[in-house]
Scaffold this motif. Structure first.
Motif, PDB file in Angstrom:
ATOM      1  N   HIS A 157       8.563  16.045 -68.431  1.00 47.68           N
ATOM      2  CA  HIS A 157       9.660  17.728 -69.895  1.00 47.68           C
ATOM      3  C   HIS A 157      10.575  16.383 -71.011  1.00 47.68           C
ATOM      4  O   HIS A 157      10.053  16.221 -72.134  1.00 47.68           O
TER       5      HIS A 157
ATOM      6  N   ASN B 248       4.264  23.360 -70.689  1.00 43.82           N
ATOM      7  CA  ASN B 248       3.306  22.051 -71.156  1.00 43.82           C
ATOM      8  C   ASN B 248       3.361  22.525 -72.504  1.00 43.82           C
ATOM      9  O   ASN B 248       2.513  21.766 -73.613  1.00 43.82           O
TER      10      ASN B 248
ATOM     11  N   THR C  83       0.374  21.508 -77.514  1.00 42.17           N
ATOM     12  CA  THR C  83       0.273  21.606 -75.657  1.00 42.17           C
ATOM     13  C   THR C  83       0.556  20.104 -75.570  1.00 42.17           C
ATOM     14  O   THR C  83      -0.099  19.713 -76.237  1.00 42.17           O
TER      15      THR C  83
ATOM     16  N   ALA D 226      -0.052  18.219 -68.513  1.00 43.03           N
ATOM     17  CA  ALA D 226       0.837  18.325 -67.488  1.00 43.03           C
ATOM     18  C   ALA D 226       2.036  16.779 -66.690  1.00 43.03           C
ATOM     19  O   ALA D 226       2.557  16.815 -66.096  1.00 43.03           O
TER      20      ALA D 226
ATOM     21  N   GLN E 260       7.692  15.154 -72.522  1.00 44.53           N
ATOM     22  CA  GLN E 260       6.798  16.511 -74.204  1.00 44.53           C
ATOM     23  C   GLN E 260       8.144  16.802 -75.033  1.00 44.53           C
ATOM     24  O   GLN E 260       7.559  16.761 -75.758  1.00 44.53           O
TER      25      GLN E 260
END
Length: 74
Positions: free
Chosen positions: A53, A19, A46, A49, A56
């Motif tokens: 992916h 993360n 960061t 979570a 992010q």
């Protein structure tokens, strides 16, 4: 301690932990004498979570664009 980087999936974005992403770019500027100087501009982020992916990575790309625009206005 040096970061252990994971494969870079998108230009300017590298995952350095769970993360956690480092975004950056290498602009060319001129010094007082007119010589070209290249110096990394980087930031580490960061993300929650709970995000996937891909989500992010999308946020990291948005943060990279913001970092570039902030640097351009200095």
């Amino acid at each position: 301690m040096a970061h252990k980087t994971i494969k870079q999936e998108r230009p300017g974005v590298e995952q350095i932990g769970p993360n956690t992403y480092r975004v950056g770019f290498l602009p060319t500027t001129l010094d007082a004498l007119g010589n070209k100087v290249r110096k990394w501009v980087r930031a580490t982020y960061t993300y929650p979570a709970t995000l996937s992916h891909e989500e992010q990575l999308d946020l990291a790309e948005a943060d990279l664009a913001l970092l570039k625009s902030r640097h351009a206005h200095q």
